[in-house]
Design a protein around this motif. Sequence first.
Motif, PDB file in Angstrom:
ATOM      1  N   LEU A  22       0.768  -1.544  -0.105  1.00 32.87           N
ATOM      2  CA  LEU A  22      -0.464   0.137   0.024  1.00 32.87           C
ATOM      3  C   LEU A  22       0.916   1.080  -0.036  1.00 32.87           C
ATOM      4  CD1 LEU A  22      -3.154   1.260   0.366  1.00 32.87           C
ATOM      5  CD2 LEU A  22      -2.630   1.142   3.011  1.00 32.87           C
ATOM      6  N   LEU A  23       2.100   1.215   0.768  1.00 31.20           N
ATOM      7  CA  LEU A  23       2.240   2.068   0.679  1.00 31.20           C
ATOM      8  C   LEU A  23       3.815   2.389  -0.349  1.00 31.20           C
ATOM      9  CD1 LEU A  23       4.419   4.438   2.772  1.00 31.20           C
ATOM     10  CD2 LEU A  23       5.970   2.707   2.691  1.00 31.20           C
ATOM     11  N   ALA A  24       4.152   1.414  -1.432  1.00 28.80           N
ATOM     12  CA  ALA A  24       4.285   1.924  -2.441  1.00 28.80           C
ATOM     13  C   ALA A  24       3.438   2.267  -3.409  1.00 28.80           C
ATOM     14  CB  ALA A  24       5.319   0.214  -3.809  1.00 28.80           C
ATOM     15  N   ASP A  25       2.002   1.345  -3.803  1.00 22.51           N
ATOM     16  CA  ASP A  25       1.080   1.821  -4.400  1.00 22.51           C
ATOM     17  C   ASP A  25       1.087   3.635  -3.870  1.00 22.51           C
ATOM     18  OD1 ASP A  25       0.940   0.008  -6.034  1.00 22.51           O
ATOM     19  OD2 ASP A  25       0.470  -0.811  -4.336  1.00 22.51           O
ATOM     20  N   TYR A  26       0.808   4.271  -2.891  1.00 25.11           N
ATOM     21  CA  TYR A  26       0.710   5.352  -2.535  1.00 25.11           C
ATOM     22  C   TYR A  26       1.276   6.204  -3.075  1.00 25.11           C
ATOM     23  CZ  TYR A  26      -3.470   6.355   0.356  1.00 25.11           C
ATOM     24  OH  TYR A  26      -5.669   6.111   1.299  1.00 25.11           O
ATOM     25  N   TYR A  29       0.629   6.931  -6.538  1.00 21.87           N
ATOM     26  CA  TYR A  29      -0.945   7.706  -6.772  1.00 21.87           C
ATOM     27  C   TYR A  29      -0.365   9.211  -6.278  1.00 21.87           C
ATOM     28  CZ  TYR A  29      -5.252   9.530  -4.998  1.00 21.87           C
ATOM     29  OH  TYR A  29      -6.473  10.136  -4.455  1.00 21.87           O
ATOM     30  N   TYR A  30       0.073   9.442  -5.548  1.00 18.14           N
ATOM     31  CA  TYR A  30       0.939  10.599  -4.666  1.00 18.14           C
ATOM     32  C   TYR A  30       1.592  11.367  -5.671  1.00 18.14           C
ATOM     33  CZ  TYR A  30       2.974  14.577  -2.898  1.00 18.14           C
ATOM     34  OH  TYR A  30       4.346  16.229  -2.690  1.00 18.14           O
ATOM     35  N   ALA A  31       2.556  11.268  -6.623  1.00 15.04           N
ATOM     36  CA  ALA A  31       2.738  11.330  -7.792  1.00 15.04           C
ATOM     37  C   ALA A  31       2.503  11.754  -8.778  1.00 15.04           C
ATOM     38  CB  ALA A  31       4.421  10.637  -8.533  1.00 15.04           C
ATOM     39  N   ASN A  32       1.418  11.075  -9.550  1.00 14.44           N
ATOM     40  CA  ASN A  32       0.532  11.655  -9.667  1.00 14.44           C
ATOM     41  C   ASN A  32      -0.146  12.364  -9.820  1.00 14.44           C
ATOM     42  OD1 ASN A  32       1.425   8.581 -11.645  1.00 14.44           O
ATOM     43  ND2 ASN A  32      -0.702   7.234 -11.335  1.00 14.44           N
ATOM     44  N   LEU A  33      -0.902  12.257  -8.884  1.00 14.76           N
ATOM     45  CA  LEU A  33      -1.374  13.631  -8.785  1.00 14.76           C
ATOM     46  C   LEU A  33      -1.067  14.769  -8.675  1.00 14.76           C
ATOM     47  CD1 LEU A  33      -3.600  12.085  -5.111  1.00 14.76           C
ATOM     48  CD2 LEU A  33      -4.581  13.153  -7.593  1.00 14.76           C
ATOM     49  N   LEU A  86       9.384   0.399  -8.079  1.00 16.84           N
ATOM     50  CA  LEU A  86       9.571  -1.447  -8.766  1.00 16.84           C
ATOM     51  C   LEU A  86       8.284  -1.944  -8.804  1.00 16.84           C
ATOM     52  CD1 LEU A  86      13.444  -1.533  -9.252  1.00 16.84           C
ATOM     53  CD2 LEU A  86      11.380  -1.995 -10.856  1.00 16.84           C
ATOM     54  N   GLN A  87       7.936  -1.683  -6.566  1.00 18.27           N
ATOM     55  CA  GLN A  87       7.258  -2.960  -6.160  1.00 18.27           C
ATOM     56  C   GLN A  87       5.534  -2.141  -6.501  1.00 18.27           C
ATOM     57  OE1 GLN A  87       7.856  -2.586  -1.645  1.00 18.27           O
ATOM     58  NE2 GLN A  87       5.904  -3.779  -1.516  1.00 18.27           N
ATOM     59  N   THR A  91       0.483   2.572 -12.305  1.00 20.30           N
ATOM     60  CA  THR A  91       0.746   2.767 -13.037  1.00 20.30           C
ATOM     61  C   THR A  91       1.258   4.335 -12.800  1.00 20.30           C
ATOM     62  OG1 THR A  91       0.094   1.167 -14.206  1.00 20.30           O
ATOM     63  CG2 THR A  91       1.301   2.489 -15.366  1.00 20.30           C
ATOM     64  N   ALA A  92       2.637   4.503 -12.408  1.00 20.83           N
ATOM     65  CA  ALA A  92       3.562   6.293 -13.196  1.00 20.83           C
ATOM     66  C   ALA A  92       2.350   6.330 -14.356  1.00 20.83           C
ATOM     67  CB  ALA A  92       4.512   6.370 -12.997  1.00 20.83           C
ATOM     68  N   LYS A  93       2.026   7.681 -14.502  1.00 20.40           N
ATOM     69  CA  LYS A  93       1.702   8.415 -15.588  1.00 20.40           C
ATOM     70  C   LYS A  93       3.078   9.459 -16.186  1.00 20.40           C
ATOM     71  CE  LYS A  93      -2.457   6.221 -15.052  1.00 20.40           C
ATOM     72  NZ  LYS A  93      -2.524   5.780 -14.067  1.00 20.40           N
TER      73      LYS A  93
END
Length: 155
Positions: A22-26, A29-33, A86-87, A91-93
């Motif tokens: 969840l930390l990796a995915d967040y 998500y943060y970088a995309n925002l 990587l984890q 997906t990074a946009k």
Amino acid sequence: MKNLEVIGLKKNKKVTDALHQLLADYHIYYANLRGYHWNIKGCGFFSMHAKFEELYDAASEEIDVIAERLLQLDEIPENKIDKLALQAKLTAKGQPEPSEEMIKDVMEDLKYIIAAVRHLVELTDEAGDTVTNDIMMGILPSLEKKVWMINAFRS
């Protein structure tokens, strides 16, 4: 003395692995925002620029809460962006997108994160980890409210 010894929990790899994920995915998500905030264009610029900032500020706070819970569970939260990317399953946009695509992407990210948080709630129920459960249950209402507000904006 280790944290787990004092707080009375046993190490639960399923819970901590899910928190690390969840930390990796967040982070993605943060970088995309942040990227959407910087690159929004068009007649909805002012409202969406502010909304993306509000969303990434909230994501930043949630990242901190997740990382701190990992530390409380005697884990070391990852902070290296290359390893987090990587984890992550999100997906990074890349390049700037039309605003409609940005909003669609945010909703897809939220759908994934909400499912991951719900999964963590199940794992923490099984593990008897009421504090991590409470943290996840505290995050869930704000995520669901974001979905409602974005859908209302799109209507």
